[in-house]
Structures are given as C-alpha cells and as structure tokens.
Design a protein around this motif. Structure first.
Motif, short mmCIF file in Angstrom:
data_model
loop_
_atom_site.label_atom_id
_atom_site.label_comp_id
_atom_site.label_asym_id
_atom_site.label_seq_id
_atom_site.Cartn_x
_atom_site.Cartn_y
_atom_site.Cartn_z
N ALA A 15 0.82 -1.20 0.00
CA ALA A 15 0.00 0.00 0.00
C ALA A 15 0.86 1.26 0.00
CB ALA A 15 -0.93 -0.01 1.21
N ALA A 16 2.00 1.20 0.68
CA ALA A 16 2.90 2.36 0.73
C ALA A 16 3.46 2.69 -0.65
CB ALA A 16 4.04 2.09 1.72
N ARG A 17 3.46 1.74 -1.55
CA ARG A 17 3.93 1.97 -2.92
C ARG A 17 2.80 2.45 -3.83
NH1 ARG A 17 8.54 -2.50 -4.29
NH2 ARG A 17 8.86 -0.99 -5.95
N PHE A 22 -6.05 -6.02 -0.76
CA PHE A 22 -7.22 -6.56 -0.07
C PHE A 22 -6.85 -7.96 0.41
CE2 PHE A 22 -7.73 -7.73 -4.51
CZ PHE A 22 -8.16 -9.06 -4.47
N PRO A 23 -7.61 -8.52 1.36
CA PRO A 23 -7.24 -9.81 1.94
C PRO A 23 -7.71 -11.00 1.11
CG PRO A 23 -9.12 -8.91 3.12
CD PRO A 23 -8.69 -7.86 2.13
N VAL A 61 -2.76 -7.84 -4.38
CA VAL A 61 -2.54 -6.51 -4.94
C VAL A 61 -3.43 -6.38 -6.18
CG1 VAL A 61 -0.91 -4.98 -6.11
CG2 VAL A 61 -0.21 -6.24 -4.06
N LEU A 62 -4.23 -5.32 -6.21
CA LEU A 62 -5.07 -5.05 -7.38
C LEU A 62 -4.18 -4.61 -8.53
CD1 LEU A 62 -8.22 -4.93 -7.85
CD2 LEU A 62 -7.97 -2.46 -7.61
N THR A 63 -4.40 -5.20 -9.71
CA THR A 63 -3.60 -4.83 -10.88
C THR A 63 -4.40 -3.91 -11.79
OG1 THR A 63 -4.28 -6.90 -11.94
CG2 THR A 63 -2.14 -6.87 -10.84
N GLY A 143 -8.02 -7.53 -12.57
CA GLY A 143 -7.39 -8.69 -11.96
C GLY A 143 -6.63 -8.35 -10.69
N TYR A 144 -5.95 -9.36 -10.15
CA TYR A 144 -5.10 -9.17 -8.98
C TYR A 144 -4.03 -10.24 -8.97
CZ TYR A 144 -7.73 -13.00 -6.71
OH TYR A 144 -8.30 -14.21 -6.40
N ILE A 145 -2.99 -10.01 -8.16
CA ILE A 145 -1.98 -11.03 -7.96
C ILE A 145 -1.74 -11.20 -6.46
CG2 ILE A 145 -0.74 -10.99 -10.15
CD1 ILE A 145 0.63 -8.95 -7.36
#
Length: 287
Positions: A15-17, A22-23, A61-63, A143-145
């Motif tokens: 998040a800092a980046r 999300f979990p 991480v949301l992409t 998507g997300y990874i």
C-alpha cells in the motif's frame, strides 16, 4: 512458517507503494471479501482492520488502474518444455518478444515468477491467458496477484530480484492488446469460409458470426452459446456441415481468446454444447 505480523506488514508495504490491497483467504488465493475491485485500498486504517480481524489473511494486490501495474506471469510448468529456472523462463519470454524484456521487480511464486511492470494509463490493458506465449499470462485491469509474503500449501511468494519497477515495454503492450475487430463492411460481417452458396443461409451465418465477434466481454460466452444453438439447428437439418458451422463460430470468437481468461478450449466447449443441445430441433430452410 510465516510470522503472522509479516502478512500485515506485507499489505502495508504494498500500500505504501500506491498499490491497493485486499485480503485473501488464509493460505489461499481466493478473495476473503466481496466487491474486492471496489474495496481494495491503500488506507492504513482499513488494512489494520482487515488483518486485525484475521492476521492469517494472505495479501492481494489489485492490478491495472489505479495501481498502474501490469504483471507478467511466467508459469514454468505450462511452458513447453517446462522452464527449469528464472533465466530459462526469461529466455522463453525473449523468444516470444524477439528481444529480452526489461529487468524489473520479480517475485518467485510456487509455480513460476511474477514480473512487475508499470502500465500506461492508455490503452487499458486487461488480463490475458497465453496470448504472449505458452505459460505466459498477464494480470491487468480487472485482476489481482498474490503479493510477496503470502503463503499457500504449495509454497510462498518471495522477492527473487529486488529491482525498481520498470515501464511495460511497447513490445509487450502490443502482445497484450487484443487484435481489433475488423469493421463490418457494407452489408454486414462476412465469413472468409466459403460455406454458403444460398444467400439466405449465408446471411444467417454472417449474422451469427457478427453477433459473436462483437459480443461484450461479460456476454461473450452466452452469445457464443446462443449462436451455436442457432447454427446447430441448421447442422441437425443438414443445411450446413458441422465443420463449416464450427469454423465460422471459431473464427468469430478468435478476437476474444486470451481476454480475461477466455480460452480456445472454452470456446470449443461452448460451441460443442450448443450443437449438442440443438440436435433434437433441426431447422430446415427449404420445404
């Protein structure tokens, strides 16, 4: 075993980046919350609440946007032959692109590696499956990874090469963007397959092909199935061969292959199901 505090720390670090997180379910890869595309966040208080509720949550991480990330997913097992290591996998990617991809932040996963790239604002880049090459997928808009620090029964996600996130190169963007649909000529879309000497039958084939080719992403499978039902009734009546009807539908669906996990196998299965369900209802065009 992972220190549970590391999972919260991993979420906060991402998040800092500027990457919304999300979990995921503990030890898993499935979202632990509903509406994750809307709720993914960089807000520290929200992250503390999520991992305070269950410190065993893995991290996603949301992409795409707003993270500005596009991830190249190198799946060693699905490459032909399977990639032995990261160097080998990167060489396979270079073969597909005809040049090496820029070095970037690289995460080792239980099945391969994630290459993190900074995506352009335009055009929007969606998730793809094997569009770049065998065993090479990508994760973008929608998507997300799984983030580093997370663990699954098959293994963990760890930093393999700690580099700055590079810009997604044009050569990859070109492979990720789906080929544009050809504009419909005057009189409508026509198939390149010579299957219909009868003008009425030709119009039906062209109409269903155009319907499939221009289907919206969330309706494409339904649309393909419906068109397979229509043409399947003609196949059942021997108005057109199954081979020719399948060829028309497969060609029309080609632009959707690799977009948001839609595969050639899924298209083939959908057409087969449509043909099977319509066998009992032949439609004859001639009396």
């Amino acid at each position: 075993m992972t220190d549970l505090s590391d999972l919260r720390a991993a979420a906060l670090a991402a998040a800092a980046r500027g990457w919304p997180v999300f979990p995921l379910r503990p030890s898993g890869k499935k979202p632990a919350i509903k509406r994750w595309p809307d709720l993914a966040s960089t807000d520290e208080d929200r992250i503390h609440r999520w991992w305070g509720y269950n410190p065993r949550y893995n991290v996603a991480v949301l992409t795409g946007s707003p993270a500005g990330l596009h991830i190249i997913d190198l799946d060693a097992r699905h490459m032909t032959p399977p990639a032995a290591d990261l160097t080998n996998a990167l060489a396979r990617l270079a073969e597909c692109l005809l040049r090496p991809a820029p070095p970037t932040l690289t995460i080792a996963t239980p099945s391969g590696w994630h290459l993190y790239y900074r995506a352009p604002n335009e055009p929007p880049l969606r998730c793809t499956v094997a569009r770049i090459g065998d065993g090479i997928d990508s994760r973008g808009h929608g998507g997300y990874i799984v983030a580093p620090g997370s663990r699954t029964p098959r293994g963990g996600y760890t930093v393999a090469e700690n580099r700055p996130v590079a810009d997604l190169p044009a050569m990859l963007i070109q492979r990720i963007i789906p080929p544009p649909l050809a504009p419909a000529p005057r009189g409508g879309w026509t198939s390149s397959v010579a299957v219909a000497p009868d003008s009425y039958l030709a119009a039906i084939l062209a109409g269903e092909a155009e319907r499939v080719a221009r289907a919206r992403v969330h309706l494409r499978n339904h649309t393909l199935f419906r068109s397979a039902l229509v043409l399947g009734r003609l196949v059942a009546a021997d108005e057109v061969s199954e081979h020719d009807a399948r060829t028309v539908l497969t060609a029309a669906a080609a632009a959707h292959i690799g977009v948001e996990d839609f595969t050639a196998e899924e298209a083939h299965r959908t057409v087969s199901n449509g043909f099977r369900y319509s066998r009992a209802r032949p439609r004859r065009l001639r009396l």
